[in-house]
Design an enzyme around this catalytic site. Sequence first.
Site, PDB file in Angstrom:
ATOM      1  N   GLU A  35      51.990  34.892  45.116  1.00 18.85           N
ATOM      2  CA  GLU A  35      51.572  35.048  43.717  1.00 18.85           C
ATOM      3  C   GLU A  35      51.301  36.512  43.373  1.00 18.85           C
ATOM      4  O   GLU A  35      51.715  36.993  42.322  1.00 18.85           O
ATOM      5  CB  GLU A  35      50.320  34.205  43.418  1.00 18.85           C
ATOM      6  CG  GLU A  35      50.583  32.713  43.308  1.00 18.85           C
ATOM      7  CD  GLU A  35      51.344  32.309  42.046  1.00 18.85           C
ATOM      8  OE1 GLU A  35      51.520  33.144  41.129  1.00 18.85           O
ATOM      9  OE2 GLU A  35      51.775  31.142  41.971  1.00 18.85           O
ATOM     10  N   ASP A  53      49.034  35.900  33.515  1.00 12.76           N
ATOM     11  CA  ASP A  53      48.397  35.538  34.783  1.00 12.76           C
ATOM     12  C   ASP A  53      47.641  36.735  35.335  1.00 12.76           C
ATOM     13  O   ASP A  53      48.128  37.865  35.278  1.00 12.76           O
ATOM     14  CB  ASP A  53      49.451  35.107  35.803  1.00 12.76           C
ATOM     15  CG  ASP A  53      50.300  33.944  35.312  1.00 12.76           C
ATOM     16  OD1 ASP A  53      49.739  33.039  34.677  1.00 12.76           O
ATOM     17  OD2 ASP A  53      51.509  33.948  35.575  1.00 12.76           O
ATOM     18  N   LYS A  82      37.649  39.786  34.585  1.00 14.37           N
ATOM     19  CA  LYS A  82      36.839  39.678  35.805  1.00 14.37           C
ATOM     20  C   LYS A  82      37.685  39.296  37.015  1.00 14.37           C
ATOM     21  O   LYS A  82      37.260  39.450  38.155  1.00 14.37           O
ATOM     22  CB  LYS A  82      35.721  38.643  35.624  1.00 14.37           C
ATOM     23  CG  LYS A  82      34.693  39.012  34.581  1.00 14.37           C
ATOM     24  CD  LYS A  82      33.669  40.000  35.114  1.00 14.37           C
ATOM     25  CE  LYS A  82      32.781  39.344  36.165  1.00 14.37           C
ATOM     26  NZ  LYS A  82      31.885  40.311  36.804  1.00 14.37           N
ATOM     27  N   ASP A  85      39.117  42.553  39.291  1.00  9.35           N
ATOM     28  CA  ASP A  85      38.296  43.500  40.056  1.00  9.35           C
ATOM     29  C   ASP A  85      38.362  43.184  41.551  1.00  9.35           C
ATOM     30  O   ASP A  85      39.061  42.265  41.978  1.00  9.35           O
ATOM     31  CB  ASP A  85      36.853  43.533  39.533  1.00  9.35           C
ATOM     32  CG  ASP A  85      36.141  42.187  39.656  1.00  9.35           C
ATOM     33  OD1 ASP A  85      36.624  41.292  40.393  1.00  9.35           O
ATOM     34  OD2 ASP A  85      35.085  42.032  39.021  1.00  9.35           O
ATOM     35  N   ASN A  87      35.960  42.157  43.506  1.00  9.29           N
ATOM     36  CA  ASN A  87      35.129  41.023  43.907  1.00  9.29           C
ATOM     37  C   ASN A  87      35.923  39.739  43.664  1.00  9.29           C
ATOM     38  O   ASN A  87      36.172  39.373  42.512  1.00  9.29           O
ATOM     39  CB  ASN A  87      33.835  41.017  43.084  1.00  9.29           C
ATOM     40  CG  ASN A  87      32.947  39.834  43.425  1.00  9.29           C
ATOM     41  OD1 ASN A  87      33.358  38.913  44.131  1.00  9.29           O
ATOM     42  ND2 ASN A  87      31.728  39.843  42.926  1.00  9.29           N
ATOM     43  N   ASP A  90      34.594  35.179  42.326  1.00  5.47           N
ATOM     44  CA  ASP A  90      34.850  34.394  41.118  1.00  5.47           C
ATOM     45  C   ASP A  90      36.291  33.881  41.083  1.00  5.47           C
ATOM     46  O   ASP A  90      36.544  32.776  40.603  1.00  5.47           O
ATOM     47  CB  ASP A  90      34.489  35.168  39.844  1.00  5.47           C
ATOM     48  CG  ASP A  90      34.986  36.609  39.830  1.00  5.47           C
ATOM     49  OD1 ASP A  90      35.814  36.979  40.687  1.00  5.47           O
ATOM     50  OD2 ASP A  90      34.527  37.371  38.965  1.00  5.47           O
ATOM     51  N   ASP A  91      37.226  34.643  41.623  1.00  2.57           N
ATOM     52  CA  ASP A  91      38.614  34.171  41.725  1.00  2.57           C
ATOM     53  C   ASP A  91      38.672  32.927  42.614  1.00  2.57           C
ATOM     54  O   ASP A  91      39.376  31.962  42.303  1.00  2.57           O
ATOM     55  CB  ASP A  91      39.516  35.246  42.343  1.00  2.57           C
ATOM     56  CG  ASP A  91      39.479  36.575  41.602  1.00  2.57           C
ATOM     57  OD1 ASP A  91      40.525  36.987  41.102  1.00  2.57           O
ATOM     58  OD2 ASP A  91      38.400  37.199  41.556  1.00  2.57           O
TER      59      ASP A  91
END
Length: 129
Positions: A35, A53, A82, A85, A87, A90-91
Site C-alpha cells: 500500500e 488515501d 493525522k 505523521d 506516530n 492512530d493508523d
Amino acid sequence: KVFSKCELAHKLKAQEMDGFGGYSLANWVCMAEYESNFNTRAFNGKNANGSSDYGLFQLNNKWWCKDNKRSSSNACNIMCSKLLDENIDDDISCAKRVVRDPKGMSAWKAWVKHCKDKDLSEYLASCNL
C-alpha cells in the site's frame, strides 16, 4: 518516516496486530509494503471515485478519515492529516476498525493482489520475532 519491514513488524506485534481480525502479522506487514512502501507520508489522490488515501495503510477519506476535500463517513473519527505523521498508533487503531467490517483485509486492494492466499511463511523470517 519510512519503516523497514522488520521495524514495522516489531511495532505491529507490540500493538497486538498478530492475529488481529484473524490475520497473521505477515499479512499486515505485507499489506503496508504494497500500500505505502512502509512510508507514513504516503498519499494517493488519484482514486477513480475522486477519493484520496493517506498514510502507512492508505486509509481513505471517503470512509475512514476526514479531510476538508469531501464529505466522509469518518468511521475512524480522525483527521486524515493525522495519518501522515510518524506516530502510527492512530493508523493502527483505524486499521483495526477497517478490518472489523465484513470485507476484512479485502478492503485493501493491494493486500488482495499481493498478499491474500500467498505463502507468507518466510516473509518475516529474518525479523527475529
